[in-house]
Design a protein around this motif. Structure first.
Motif, PDB file in Angstrom:
ATOM      1  N   LEU A   1      -1.457   5.609  -2.974  1.00 51.30           N
ATOM      2  CA  LEU A   1      -2.031   5.699  -1.626  1.00 51.30           C
ATOM      3  C   LEU A   1      -1.357   6.799  -0.825  1.00 51.30           C
ATOM      4  CD1 LEU A   1      -2.440   1.963  -0.462  1.00 51.30           C
ATOM      5  CD2 LEU A   1      -4.175   3.488  -1.383  1.00 51.30           C
ATOM      6  N   ASP A   2      -2.141   7.719  -0.299  1.00 50.28           N
ATOM      7  CA  ASP A   2      -1.575   8.721   0.601  1.00 50.28           C
ATOM      8  C   ASP A   2      -1.685   8.217   2.035  1.00 50.28           C
ATOM      9  OD1 ASP A   2      -4.224   9.171   1.493  1.00 50.28           O
ATOM     10  OD2 ASP A   2      -4.520  10.710  -0.038  1.00 50.28           O
ATOM     11  N   ASP A   3      -1.079   8.950   2.977  1.00 43.62           N
ATOM     12  CA  ASP A   3      -1.018   8.495   4.366  1.00 43.62           C
ATOM     13  C   ASP A   3      -2.413   8.353   4.980  1.00 43.62           C
ATOM     14  OD1 ASP A   3       1.691   8.375   4.229  1.00 43.62           O
ATOM     15  OD2 ASP A   3       2.045  10.336   5.164  1.00 43.62           O
ATOM     16  N   GLU A   4      -3.310   9.265   4.662  1.00 45.64           N
ATOM     17  CA  GLU A   4      -4.666   9.211   5.227  1.00 45.64           C
ATOM     18  C   GLU A   4      -5.408   7.966   4.737  1.00 45.64           C
ATOM     19  OE1 GLU A   4      -8.825  11.840   5.413  1.00 45.64           O
ATOM     20  OE2 GLU A   4      -7.039  12.653   4.410  1.00 45.64           O
TER      21      GLU A   4
ATOM     22  N   ARG B   1      -5.894   0.620   6.980  1.00 43.31           N
ATOM     23  CA  ARG B   1      -5.365  -0.123   8.129  1.00 43.31           C
ATOM     24  C   ARG B   1      -6.466  -0.390   9.150  1.00 43.31           C
ATOM     25  NH1 ARG B   1      -4.630   0.199  12.984  1.00 43.31           N
ATOM     26  NH2 ARG B   1      -5.391   2.353  13.003  1.00 43.31           N
ATOM     27  N   ALA B   2      -7.323   0.618   9.367  1.00 37.90           N
ATOM     28  CA  ALA B   2      -8.431   0.462  10.327  1.00 37.90           C
ATOM     29  C   ALA B   2      -9.403  -0.621   9.866  1.00 37.90           C
ATOM     30  CB  ALA B   2      -9.152   1.793  10.500  1.00 37.90           C
ATOM     31  N   LYS B   3      -9.659  -0.665   8.563  1.00 41.07           N
ATOM     32  CA  LYS B   3     -10.558  -1.690   8.028  1.00 41.07           C
ATOM     33  C   LYS B   3      -9.952  -3.082   8.161  1.00 41.07           C
ATOM     34  CE  LYS B   3     -12.983   1.185   4.611  1.00 41.07           C
ATOM     35  NZ  LYS B   3     -13.250   1.383   3.156  1.00 41.07           N
ATOM     36  N   ILE B   4      -8.649  -3.189   7.889  1.00 37.34           N
ATOM     37  CA  ILE B   4      -7.950  -4.472   8.030  1.00 37.34           C
ATOM     38  C   ILE B   4      -8.017  -4.947   9.477  1.00 37.34           C
ATOM     39  CG2 ILE B   4      -5.683  -5.591   7.933  1.00 37.34           C
ATOM     40  CD1 ILE B   4      -5.039  -3.695   5.550  1.00 37.34           C
ATOM     41  N   GLN B   5      -7.748  -3.998  10.387  1.00 30.68           N
ATOM     42  CA  GLN B   5      -7.790  -4.319  11.818  1.00 30.68           C
ATOM     43  C   GLN B   5      -9.185  -4.806  12.221  1.00 30.68           C
ATOM     44  OE1 GLN B   5      -4.944  -3.663  13.529  1.00 30.68           O
ATOM     45  NE2 GLN B   5      -5.511  -4.037  15.645  1.00 30.68           N
ATOM     46  N   GLU B   6     -10.202  -4.155  11.703  1.00 24.46           N
ATOM     47  CA  GLU B   6     -11.571  -4.534  12.040  1.00 24.46           C
ATOM     48  C   GLU B   6     -11.885  -5.948  11.564  1.00 24.46           C
ATOM     49  OE1 GLU B   6     -16.188  -3.027  11.241  1.00 24.46           O
ATOM     50  OE2 GLU B   6     -14.487  -1.893  10.451  1.00 24.46           O
ATOM     51  N   VAL B   7     -11.468  -6.283  10.357  1.00 20.52           N
ATOM     52  CA  VAL B   7     -11.705  -7.629   9.831  1.00 20.52           C
ATOM     53  C   VAL B   7     -11.010  -8.674  10.704  1.00 20.52           C
ATOM     54  CG1 VAL B   7     -11.263  -9.213   7.912  1.00 20.52           C
ATOM     55  CG2 VAL B   7     -12.087  -6.903   7.451  1.00 20.52           C
ATOM     56  N   PHE B   8      -9.747  -8.445  10.990  1.00 15.81           N
ATOM     57  CA  PHE B   8      -8.983  -9.433  11.759  1.00 15.81           C
ATOM     58  C   PHE B   8      -9.487  -9.579  13.189  1.00 15.81           C
ATOM     59  CE2 PHE B   8      -5.524  -9.114   8.518  1.00 15.81           C
ATOM     60  CZ  PHE B   8      -5.392 -10.477   8.295  1.00 15.81           C
ATOM     61  N   GLU B   9     -10.048  -8.534  13.745  1.00 12.67           N
ATOM     62  CA  GLU B   9     -10.466  -8.598  15.150  1.00 12.67           C
ATOM     63  C   GLU B   9     -11.939  -8.950  15.325  1.00 12.67           C
ATOM     64  OE1 GLU B   9      -9.344  -5.003  17.108  1.00 12.67           O
ATOM     65  OE2 GLU B   9      -7.193  -5.472  17.036  1.00 12.67           O
TER      66      GLU B   9
ATOM     67  N   ASN C   1       2.334  -4.532   4.721  1.00 14.85           N
ATOM     68  CA  ASN C   1       3.800  -4.472   4.686  1.00 14.85           C
ATOM     69  C   ASN C   1       4.334  -3.229   5.380  1.00 14.85           C
ATOM     70  OD1 ASN C   1       5.613  -6.350   2.553  1.00 14.85           O
ATOM     71  ND2 ASN C   1       3.413  -6.564   2.368  1.00 14.85           N
ATOM     72  N   GLN C   2       3.752  -2.072   5.066  1.00 14.80           N
ATOM     73  CA  GLN C   2       4.318  -0.806   5.555  1.00 14.80           C
ATOM     74  C   GLN C   2       3.889  -0.442   6.973  1.00 14.80           C
ATOM     75  OE1 GLN C   2       3.230   1.942   2.317  1.00 14.80           O
ATOM     76  NE2 GLN C   2       5.364   1.854   1.619  1.00 14.80           N
ATOM     77  N   LEU C   3       2.617  -0.712   7.310  1.00 15.06           N
ATOM     78  CA  LEU C   3       2.127  -0.272   8.620  1.00 15.06           C
ATOM     79  C   LEU C   3       2.165  -1.360   9.686  1.00 15.06           C
ATOM     80  CD1 LEU C   3      -0.870   2.067   7.677  1.00 15.06           C
ATOM     81  CD2 LEU C   3       1.581   2.532   7.741  1.00 15.06           C
ATOM     82  N   TYR C   4       2.154  -2.624   9.263  1.00 15.23           N
ATOM     83  CA  TYR C   4       2.226  -3.722  10.236  1.00 15.23           C
ATOM     84  C   TYR C   4       3.634  -4.318  10.293  1.00 15.23           C
ATOM     85  CZ  TYR C   4      -2.873  -3.913  10.797  1.00 15.23           C
ATOM     86  OH  TYR C   4      -4.186  -3.635  11.091  1.00 15.23           O
ATOM     87  N   GLY C   5       4.469  -3.984   9.312  1.00 16.59           N
ATOM     88  CA  GLY C   5       5.806  -4.565   9.285  1.00 16.59           C
ATOM     89  C   GLY C   5       5.752  -6.067   9.119  1.00 16.59           C
ATOM     90  N   SER C   6       4.791  -6.530   8.350  1.00 15.49           N
ATOM     91  CA  SER C   6       4.572  -7.970   8.207  1.00 15.49           C
ATOM     92  C   SER C   6       4.096  -8.247   6.779  1.00 15.49           C
ATOM     93  CB  SER C   6       3.535  -8.429   9.244  1.00 15.49           C
ATOM     94  OG  SER C   6       3.339  -9.826   9.166  1.00 15.49           O
TER      95      SER C   6
END
Length: 483
Positions: A362-365, A371-379, A410-415
């Motif tokens: 996985l690269d940063d992009e 991360r955006a997709k994860i955020q969308e699902v959770f919200e 783990n890496q972007l949410y620190g969770s």
């Protein structure tokens, strides 16, 4: 009277609807000396035990039901009367399904499925067509409700090829069931519902077929849920509840109440959802208090199910292995519990070290996109508030792999996944509590269920960990602000 005569008297009473009298005759069979009986008499003795299992289940005395079932299984093996096992397996499946429904735990559903599957093939082997069809109906309904129709293709094909079974009264009902299941697999929902309606019309106008009618209603509900037509699903779910209430089908009532809670939640009516959820909890508690079936008895039934595989399929006996495995699982569970109890009150949010993902592609992009997709699902996706939502399902919704989703969390949410999910669930619980017009209508059990927790205790612990105070304390704070 001989064992055979007592059994036949009991069967006559059973067919006439005199279940209390039938149970007396079947119980009298148990007073006879099975050791000195002939092989034919032993066969009827085992049949009496199987029938007693069913009758005790009907009056919710599950302790006596499980005891009879275990004895029937033991004797069928001891005296090598394997042709009696199909009926026993059907009763075994029914008992485990009852417990699974009340506990709402997948492991018992899986054991019930195994029992029904064994009953189907054993009955086919011995030409016991009525029992084979009964097992097929129960297995088909279970797989339909758990979205696994594809897992019973072998049973569907075997059923369709059994021309000898067509004279049985329940054959037509089962035929329309498999027809409906095939249409559901093809996403032809209207045609599937036509098959389920034919199911209903195939039943005689007799109360003793109520459980089959209940199954047809459940199939109709599921077909509408597949299309997200929750209003229509609720109509049939209410008919299920009415039928179960009228026929005093306690377990059926519990299932219908839970389902109605979920249907109203999916339909956007949280108040109705909480109302039915509360009713379901009260109903389940009364059932668990009333019946005497405990987990020890259930595990004995499960062990017997595993032990009997050798008689049906020629496998090696491995009851000792199962027992050891169960003890190992229990031991691990105890150790885990003790460790969990001793950990700090604040949940560790240890982020996986960077070294762990050094080989990740996985690269940063890509990480940011995921991360955006994860955020969308959770919200935005309310599926996160269903009890069985997990990392695999989140990955499906994000069109990614679980390992990549876990890495980004783990890496972007620190969770980690569980912690992040619980944060959103507790946030939703707080939102519900803060709605002034509904605050007094919810119990803590209802709120816990609405946001995806399977028990009040887990909800209480998680809420305190996230919010720093218990749900009760939080409610007091909210009410203080409102006054």
């Amino acid at each position: 009277m001989t064992i055979t005569e007592l059994f036949e008297k009991g069967q006559t009473c059973y067919k006439e609807g005199k279940k209390d009298s039938a149970l007396i005759f079947f119980s009298l069979c148990e007073t006879r000396d099975v050791e000195s009986a002939s092989q034919e008499e032993r066969r009827f003795y085992i049949r009496a035990l199987a029938q007693s299992t069913q009758l005790y289940s009907l009056i919710y005395d599950y302790e006596k039901a499980s005891n009879r079932l275990l004895r029937a299984l033991s004797l069928s093996r001891r005296y090598e009367i394997q042709e009696e096992t199909p009926k026993i397996y059907v009763e075994q499946g029914a008992l485990l399904m009852t417990y699974a429904t009340q506990k709402r735990e997948n492991k018992y559903f899986e054991q019930a499925e195994e029992a029904y599957r064994k009953a189907f093939w054993a009955a086919k082997r011995y030409g016991q067509w009525h029992t084979m069809i009964t097992a097929f109906i129960n297995l088909g309904n279970r797989m339909f409700s758990s979205n696994r129709i594809d897992s019973i293709q072998a049973e569907i094909e075997a059923f369709k090829s059994c021309t000898e079974a067509r004279h049985e009264y329940n054959y037509q009902y089962a035929y329309y069931l498999q027809e409906g299941l095939i249409y559901m697999e093809k996403h032809e929902y209207d045609r599937a519902r036509d098959a389920f309606r034919k199911q209903m019309r195939s039943l005689p106008p007799d109360d003793k077929y109520s459980y089959l009618l209940y199954g047809s209603y459940a199939s109709m509900v599921k077909s509408f849920v597949y299309e997200e037509r929750y209003d229509s699903a609720i109509v049939y779910e209410l008919q299920m509840l009415d039928l179960a209430t009228r026929m005093n089908m306690k377990d059926g009532q519990t299932v219908a109440l839970y389902d109605l809670s979920e249907m109203y939640r999916l339909n956007g009516d949280s108040l109705k959802s909480a109302e039915y959820y509360n009713q379901a909890l009260r109903h389940k508690d009364s059932l668990l208090t009333r019946n005497k079936l405990d987990e020890v008895a259930v595990m004995q039934v499960v062990q017997q199910l595993e032990a009997n595989k050798s008689e049906l399929h020629g496998y090696k006996r491995y009851t000792l292995y199962v027992s050891c495995l169960l003890f190992l699982i229990v031991g691990i569970g105890v150790v885990w519990f003790l460790v969990w109890k001793r950990r700090p009150a604040r949940e560790s949010q240890a982020v996986a070290p960077a070294e762990k993902y050094m080989k990740s592609t996985l690269d940063d992009e890509t990480k940011e996109q995921l991360r955006a997709k994860i955020q969308e699902v959770f919200e935005q996706n309310r599926e996160i508030f269903t009890p069985n939502f997990n990392l695999d399902r989140l990955a499906e919704l994000c069109e990614s792999k679980p390992k990549y989703v876990s890495q980004v969390i783990n890496q972007l949410y620190g969770s980690n996944f569980s912690s992040l999910l619980n944060q959103y669930r507790i946030k939703e619980a707080c939102r519900i509590i803060n709605e002034e017009d509904k605050l007094g209508n919810y119990t803590l059990e209802a709120i816990a269920g609405l946001v995806g927790f399977k028990s009040r205790a887990t909800f209480h612990t998680t809420f305190k960990r996230v919010m720093g105070q218990t749900p009760g304390e939080y409610i007091k704070t909210v009410r203080k602000k409102m006054s």
